[in-house]
Design a protein around this motif. Structure first.
Motif, mmCIF file in Angstrom:
data_model
loop_
_atom_site.group_PDB
_atom_site.id
_atom_site.type_symbol
_atom_site.label_atom_id
_atom_site.label_comp_id
_atom_site.label_asym_id
_atom_site.label_seq_id
_atom_site.Cartn_x
_atom_site.Cartn_y
_atom_site.Cartn_z
ATOM 1 N N LEU A 83 0.824 -1.217 0.000
ATOM 2 C CA LEU A 83 0.000 0.000 0.000
ATOM 3 C C LEU A 83 0.849 1.254 0.000
ATOM 4 O O LEU A 83 0.650 2.183 -0.791
ATOM 5 N N LEU A 84 1.824 1.249 0.911
ATOM 6 C CA LEU A 84 2.651 2.452 1.035
ATOM 7 C C LEU A 84 3.377 2.784 -0.256
ATOM 8 O O LEU A 84 3.397 3.939 -0.696
ATOM 9 N N SER A 85 3.962 1.776 -0.866
ATOM 10 C CA SER A 85 4.747 2.084 -2.051
ATOM 11 C C SER A 85 3.836 2.483 -3.203
ATOM 12 O O SER A 85 4.150 3.396 -3.979
ATOM 13 N N VAL A 143 -0.904 6.011 8.267
ATOM 14 C CA VAL A 143 -0.046 6.349 9.417
ATOM 15 C C VAL A 143 0.453 5.086 10.094
ATOM 16 O O VAL A 143 1.631 4.938 10.409
ATOM 17 N N ARG A 144 -0.476 4.155 10.282
ATOM 18 C CA ARG A 144 -0.086 2.929 10.965
ATOM 19 C C ARG A 144 0.991 2.181 10.200
ATOM 20 O O ARG A 144 1.973 1.699 10.753
ATOM 21 N N LEU A 145 0.808 2.130 8.882
ATOM 22 C CA LEU A 145 1.787 1.442 8.055
ATOM 23 C C LEU A 145 3.138 2.142 8.115
ATOM 24 O O LEU A 145 4.195 1.519 8.160
ATOM 25 N N LEU A 146 3.065 3.458 8.102
ATOM 26 C CA LEU A 146 4.305 4.240 8.141
ATOM 27 C C LEU A 146 5.086 3.918 9.410
ATOM 28 O O LEU A 146 6.289 3.676 9.386
ATOM 29 N N MET A 166 8.873 6.533 2.247
ATOM 30 C CA MET A 166 8.367 7.092 3.492
ATOM 31 C C MET A 166 8.412 8.608 3.473
ATOM 32 O O MET A 166 7.510 9.287 3.963
ATOM 33 N N ARG A 167 9.470 9.103 2.836
ATOM 34 C CA ARG A 167 9.577 10.551 2.809
ATOM 35 C C ARG A 167 8.462 11.162 1.978
ATOM 36 O O ARG A 167 7.858 12.159 2.340
ATOM 37 N N GLU A 168 8.184 10.500 0.864
ATOM 38 C CA GLU A 168 7.112 11.004 0.005
ATOM 39 C C GLU A 168 5.785 10.960 0.720
ATOM 40 O O GLU A 168 4.962 11.873 0.608
ATOM 41 N N VAL A 169 5.586 9.873 1.454
ATOM 42 C CA VAL A 169 4.308 9.743 2.167
ATOM 43 C C VAL A 169 4.147 10.892 3.151
ATOM 44 O O VAL A 169 3.118 11.565 3.192
ATOM 45 N N ASN A 189 -4.438 15.437 11.816
ATOM 46 C CA ASN A 189 -4.623 14.242 10.992
ATOM 47 C C ASN A 189 -3.368 13.430 10.810
ATOM 48 O O ASN A 189 -3.434 12.260 10.481
ATOM 49 N N PHE A 190 -2.235 14.044 10.976
ATOM 50 C CA PHE A 190 -1.024 13.285 10.746
ATOM 51 C C PHE A 190 -0.140 13.232 11.983
ATOM 52 O O PHE A 190 0.100 12.175 12.547
ATOM 53 N N GLU A 191 0.325 14.411 12.398
ATOM 54 C CA GLU A 191 1.369 14.406 13.420
ATOM 55 C C GLU A 191 0.910 13.743 14.713
ATOM 56 O O GLU A 191 1.609 12.910 15.283
ATOM 57 N N MET A 192 -0.249 14.097 15.204
ATOM 58 C CA MET A 192 -0.688 13.541 16.478
ATOM 59 C C MET A 192 -0.858 12.036 16.434
ATOM 60 O O MET A 192 -0.266 11.328 17.252
ATOM 61 N N PRO A 193 -1.636 11.504 15.489
ATOM 62 C CA PRO A 193 -1.748 10.034 15.468
ATOM 63 C C PRO A 193 -0.412 9.357 15.262
ATOM 64 O O PRO A 193 -0.136 8.306 15.841
ATOM 65 N N PHE A 194 0.438 9.996 14.450
ATOM 66 C CA PHE A 194 1.750 9.412 14.195
ATOM 67 C C PHE A 194 2.548 9.317 15.492
ATOM 68 O O PHE A 194 3.103 8.271 15.840
#
Lengths: 724, 116
Positions: A83-85, A143-146, A166-169, A189-194
């Protein structure tokens, strides 16, 4: 109606043309130049001829449709692993295509005079579409995958393509949310859950490490390696702020939570000076926020104290001052280097070191360590010994080493005025006895002392050095222009500058030989300075007497008084005490003291055990000495110690004067001050020079009140007033 | 304004010095590419699109909406603006640029389209 329909038809046609071009670009299909050009014309027509919203709405719909199709198509069919790639690839392509489309959107913005401020530029629409249609629904999964990908990458090898993905994501999140929703949306949406996810993973992982099995030392090493790897990896993927936050989470679970357990071996590590382990431990502890190394510092303090006291306890002997200072310096260098190498030259550790040294130099500690002299005196004697040594070849090096030693030790001495007195005393001794090995280091030392002790004090020393130089000039001039008969050097010292007093001068009749030269010189000198008054310091004047009556020739050095006594035996073998006194015409006690010295030196024999007015003396015909050059000291060991206590008394008298000056100066400024404030102010002004006690200060205040410099306030006995 | 240099050399390939502007009635005008891009934002945007010509293709834009008369005036204007720069650096006065009245409205529309 008809014209309306025609217009609409034109409009739709134009739109369809534009839509085709846009879709082609989005799908990475090529667009021919005529079509490209036509799209500009279409945009022009639609923006100018139609109302604003039409174009905007159409564009939004097109973008959203495209993105939705992406998400439904490619992304839903891939497995979680890829998925990530896949996402990353799609994102990169989308971004590239949008870049190609940019001129169109830019053109739309340029023509769009009204909507720019209210509805946001056309250029942002592409990101907004991406965000709403694709990213938002999948955010949590991605996020979870990352997170899991980062963690696997930490454990295993770092794979460059993964990093790129990962950087692109991460970047896609940043662009999509920030541009369309602002920082808040991005963070939510990103930083906190991450961060929450990463933190949770760290917590779990760190609790799974069997720390007790590993041991503190190995755990520290492991943690240090892990955090470095973590930082390396995350800084290649995430933005700076996020990297910091991830690091904090890591530190929280791997470092801070384990701190107390790691410190359990701290005492031993320090005591045994296991330097490598300490270095790692320090680095480990440095990561923990708001921590100031308490345990480490107190252990370090104990270590230094123990070793320092051990190295200076029970030092004895003639050169106790050399041993003391050298041991002190050795200890200091060792632990200063330890701080530099192991504790990253941390200043707070240096403070701990300084405090230990300061305490060690205090009177009580010295007493407990069985050291006979004060630290101030020892430093002065140390300088004296160095400046006397004749064997060192390099002047500059001598001074540099001395300067380093001085600068290191002097700040720890708490009675700098005692040091000053001793140094002046010893320096004058060196100059008079001609024991100075070279003027250069002496002058450099005076410069150094000027910085540390003030220019008033340094001026005194400089005058002494100048006097010395002038004296040698005087000697040359005098001996060249006068016939003297004996080898003669003179030293003229300015009174009140040199630490000698002209009050206890020996009064006696010097031998003829000496008296003649004295008269000659006085005439010569007073011709130059007719307003000066000269006082001869016979007890300081060394005379060299060549004794030729024995088998071996002896050269004896003694002061003028002793010389006067011995010369009486030039034409007689025996003489009684009173007879001696008729020639010398001096006080009986002084005479007795000096004759006793000659008896001790074995040049004379006395018929009584103790020298007294009733004794008779014979010149010792059987005198034998291994040495050819004999020095008869004018003072015994006991007297030197008495000299020292004299110095201390002078220091105390000086201190009283100093206190009074300070009190008057403070009161002059403040005009009125209460007792406690005055005491505190005076103490702060004497800090470093000597430690003034409240009772000392009180005494001087009383004395000043008597002398009417100060008075008490009539209605408040606790307050003092300055009397102008 | 046409130039004495052969057309092929200067319009071919992505680094060509000139661009060819073609009006609705198939008249061709050559303008220096740098000038065109500086003084007409649209031309710049068009030329930076995804269809950069490769070697062998000519850099040309066909304007199906703009007549040759108008296009001529536009090209002259671009040249005029370029000349102004040089004149301003020397510190001399700028000559005026006249537009014949009959073409004025068409010129305005084209100018608005071309952003110049």
């Amino acid at each position: 109606m008809y014209s309306g329909n025609l217009e609409m038809a034109v409009r739709d046609a134009k739109w369809r043309q534009l839509e085709l071009v846009i879709n082609n670009i989005l799908n990475s299909k090529s667009v021919s130049l005529p079509n490209w050009l036509q799209s500009f014309e279409s945009i022009y027509h639609l923006s100018v001829q139609e109302d604003e919203d039409f174009l905007r709405k159409k564009v939004i719909v097109t973008l959203e449709r495209f993105v939705k199709q992406l998400s439904k198509g490619h992304l839903s069919s891939t497995s979680l692993e890829t998925l990530l790639s896949t996402y990353s690839t799609l994102w990169c392509q989308y971004r590239e295509n949008c870049n190609c489309m940019r001129p169109l959107l830019l053109y739309m913005d340029n023509l769009d005079v009204n909507g720019k401020t209210a509805l946001g530029s056309f250029q942002k629409l592409e990101l907004k579409a991406w965000q709403t249609e694709l990213l938002q629904p999948m955010a949590a999964d991605i996020v979870r995958l990352l997170i899991s990908k980062i963690l696997t990458n930490q454990r295993d090898e770092i794979d460059n393509t993964s990093i790129q993905i990962m950087r692109e994501v991460g970047f896609s999140f940043e662009r999509a949310f920030q541009i369309s929703g602002g920082n808040q949306a991005y963070r939510e949406n990103f930083e906190m859950p991450f961060l929450e996810g990463m933190s949770e993973c760290y917590r779990k992982e760190s609790s799974e490490i069997k720390v007790e099995e590993l041991g503190a030392v190995k755990y520290v090493e492991k943690a240090l390696a892990m955090i470095q790897a973590n930082i390396d990896l995350t800084s290649r993927i995430l933005n700076e702020g996020l990297v910091e936050e991830v690091k904090s989470a890591f530190v929280q679970h791997y470092f801070t939570d384990k701190k107390d357990w790691v410190l359990s071996e701290c005492d031993q590590m320090v005591a045994e000076e296991r330097n490598n382990e300490l270095e790692s431990l320090y680095k480990f502890l440095k990561y923990i926020p708001n921590y100031d190394f308490e345990e480490l510092k107190s252990n370090f303090k104990n270590l230094v104290e123990k070793n320092l006291i051990a190295s200076i306890t029970n030092l004895k002997g003639q050169d106790v001052h050399m041993k003391f200072i050298n041991n002190l310096l050795e200890c200091h260098i060792k632990y200063r280097n330890m701080i530099r190498e192991i504790f990253d030259d941390d200043n707070s550790f240096v403070t701990v070191l300084d405090k230990v040294f300061v305490r060690a130099m205090k009177k009580n500690t010295m007493k407990e360590a069985n050291i006979p002299l004060t630290s101030a005196e020892m430093l002065a004697r140390y300088c004296d010994s160095i400046l006397r040594e004749k064997d060192m070849p390099d002047n500059i090096k001598v001074f540099q080493e001395l300067s380093y030693s001085f600068k290191t030790v002097f700040p720890y001495i708490y009675e700098s005025d005692v040091f000053e007195k001793f140094y002046a005393q010893l320096m004058s001794g060196r100059l008079i006895q001609n024991s100075v090995r070279s003027m250069e280091p002496e002058e450099e030392m005076v410069k150094l002392l000027q910085q540390e002790c003030g220019s008033e004090y340094a001026k005194k020393l400089t005058t002494m050095l100048t006097d010395n130089k002038l004296s040698s000039d005087l000697t040359n001039e005098f001996t060249q222009t006068n016939v003297i008969g004996i080898k003669f050097t003179i030293k003229v010292s300015t009174n009140a500058v040199w630490p000698m007093s002209d009050k206890n001068v020996l009064k006696f009749t010097p031998p003829n030989v000496i008296e003649n030269v004295m008269h000659q010189f006085e005439k010569f000198y007073l011709r130059k300075h007719n307003d000066h008054k000269l006082t001869w310091m016979h007890h300081f004047s060394p005379c060299e007497l060549w004794i030729n009556i024995y088998e071996k020739r002896y050269i004896a050095t003694m002061n003028t008084f002793l010389l006067a006594i011995l010369l009486l035996f030039q034409d007689r073998d025996q003489i009684s005490f009173n007879e001696v006194n008729t020639f010398l015409n001096t006080d009986e006690n002084t005479l007795a003291r000096h004759v006793a010295i000659l008896v001790d030196s074995k040049f004379l024999k006395s018929d009584t055990k103790e020298v007294s007015a009733a004794s008779t003396f014979k010149f010792n015909a059987g005198y034998k000495n291994k040495k050819t050059i004999v020095i008869i000291p004018a003072a015994s060991k006991r007297v030197t110690l008495k000299e020292n206590s004299k110095i201390i008394k002078t220091v105390e008298a000086d201190r009283k004067g100093f206190l009074q000056t300070v009190i008057v100066r403070v009161m002059k400024k403040q005009k009125e001050m209460c007792h406690n404030d005055l005491i505190a102010e005076v103490i702060s002004k004497t800090e470093g020079r000597f430690s003034a006690s409240a009772s000392m200060i009180k005494k001087e205040i009383e004395s000043l009140i008597e002398r009417e410099y100060l008075s008490r306030k009539p209605d408040n006995k606790n307050v003092y007033l300055y009397i102008a | 304004m046409s130039h004495s240099e052969p057309i092929e050399k200067n319009c071919v390939g992505p680094d060509a010095e000139y661009v060819k502007l073609i009006s609705s009635d198939q008249k061709e005008f050559l303008v220096k590419r740098t000038h065109a891009e500086t003084y007409s934002k649209t031309i710049k945007q068009i030329l930076s699109g995804p269809t950069n010509c490769s070697e062998g293709e000519t850099n040309q834009i066909e304007f199906s909406q703009i007549s040759s008369k108008v296009l001529e005036i536009i090209c002259n204007y671009i040249e005029y603006k370029a000349q102004c720069e040089i004149i301003m650096e020397k510190g001399e006065e700028i000559p005026e640029f006249d537009i014949p009245l009959e073409e004025a409205t068409d010129v305005m529309m084209a100018a608005s389209f071309l952003q110049c």
